[in-house]
Design an enzyme around this catalytic site. Structure first.
Site, PDB file in Angstrom:
ATOM      1  N   HIS A  50       0.863  -1.169   0.000  1.00 25.72           N
ATOM      2  CA  HIS A  50       0.000   0.000   0.000  1.00 25.72           C
ATOM      3  C   HIS A  50       0.907   1.228   0.000  1.00 25.72           C
ATOM      4  O   HIS A  50       2.109   1.129   0.280  1.00 25.72           O
ATOM      5  CB  HIS A  50      -0.884   0.006   1.240  1.00 25.72           C
ATOM      6  N   SER A  77      -7.577   7.535   3.663  1.00 22.09           N
ATOM      7  CA  SER A  77      -7.547   7.051   5.042  1.00 22.09           C
ATOM      8  C   SER A  77      -6.824   5.706   5.115  1.00 22.09           C
ATOM      9  O   SER A  77      -7.176   4.770   4.405  1.00 22.09           O
ATOM     10  CB  SER A  77      -8.997   6.899   5.541  1.00 22.09           C
ATOM     11  N   CYS A  82      -1.864  -0.376   7.415  1.00 23.60           N
ATOM     12  CA  CYS A  82      -1.076   0.860   7.411  1.00 23.60           C
ATOM     13  C   CYS A  82      -1.217   1.605   8.731  1.00 23.60           C
ATOM     14  O   CYS A  82      -0.243   2.180   9.235  1.00 23.60           O
ATOM     15  CB  CYS A  82      -1.474   1.722   6.223  1.00 23.60           C
TER      16      CYS A  82
END
Length: 147
Positions: A50, A77, A82
């Site tokens: 990501h 977001s 993450c």
């Protein structure tokens, strides 16, 4: 607009131009961009790259004291994975471009002491809305949903 969010948007656009998912991130310490990253799951056939993870990887090894002065910028977001990285390394601030198309565990992250600022940036939102509309199967794969 915030210059650091602009840099994250540049990363998102880079990812899209490479055939990937348009999410970008930058790590800022003491007013300076330390690293940049963008979602590269498609480009590298990765299960975990990501934007925020790519950005953290590109930062290399940092001291705990560095992370505790950092702000992580992301065009979207951050997801559970993450957000967990933010918590693990004690990053105290996250600046989010938008959280309408996807909202990670923001309340939990805040309950752990992380300050979150959501910009509700139109450009970030439009990038994601178009991508989700054009590539729903990739988007659902990225967030771990069935299509």
């Amino acid at each position: 607009m915030d210059e650091f969010l602009e840099a994250a948007i540049e990363e998102a656009k880079k990812g899209l131009a490479e055939g990937g998912i348009p999410i970008g991130s930058v790590l800022v310490i003491d007013g300076e961009i330390i690293s940049r990253g963008h979602n590269q799951r498609v480009q590298k056939g990765s299960s975990i790259l990501h934007a925020e993870i790519d950005c953290m990887e590109n930062a290399g090894r940092l001291k705990a004291s560095d992370y505790r002065r950092a702000t992580l910028y992301s065009t979207l977001s951050p997801c559970d994975m993450c957000s967990g990285t933010v918590l693990l390394y004690g990053i105290p601030n996250i600046v989010i471009g938008e959280n309408r198309t996807f909202r990670g565990p923001e309340n939990y992250v805040q309950s752990r002491g992380v300050k979150i600022l959501v910009n509700d940036n139109r450009e970030c939102r439009l990038l994601m809305e178009k991508f989700i509309n054009d590539h729903p199967e990739l988007w659902n794969e990225d967030i771990g949903e069935n299509f």
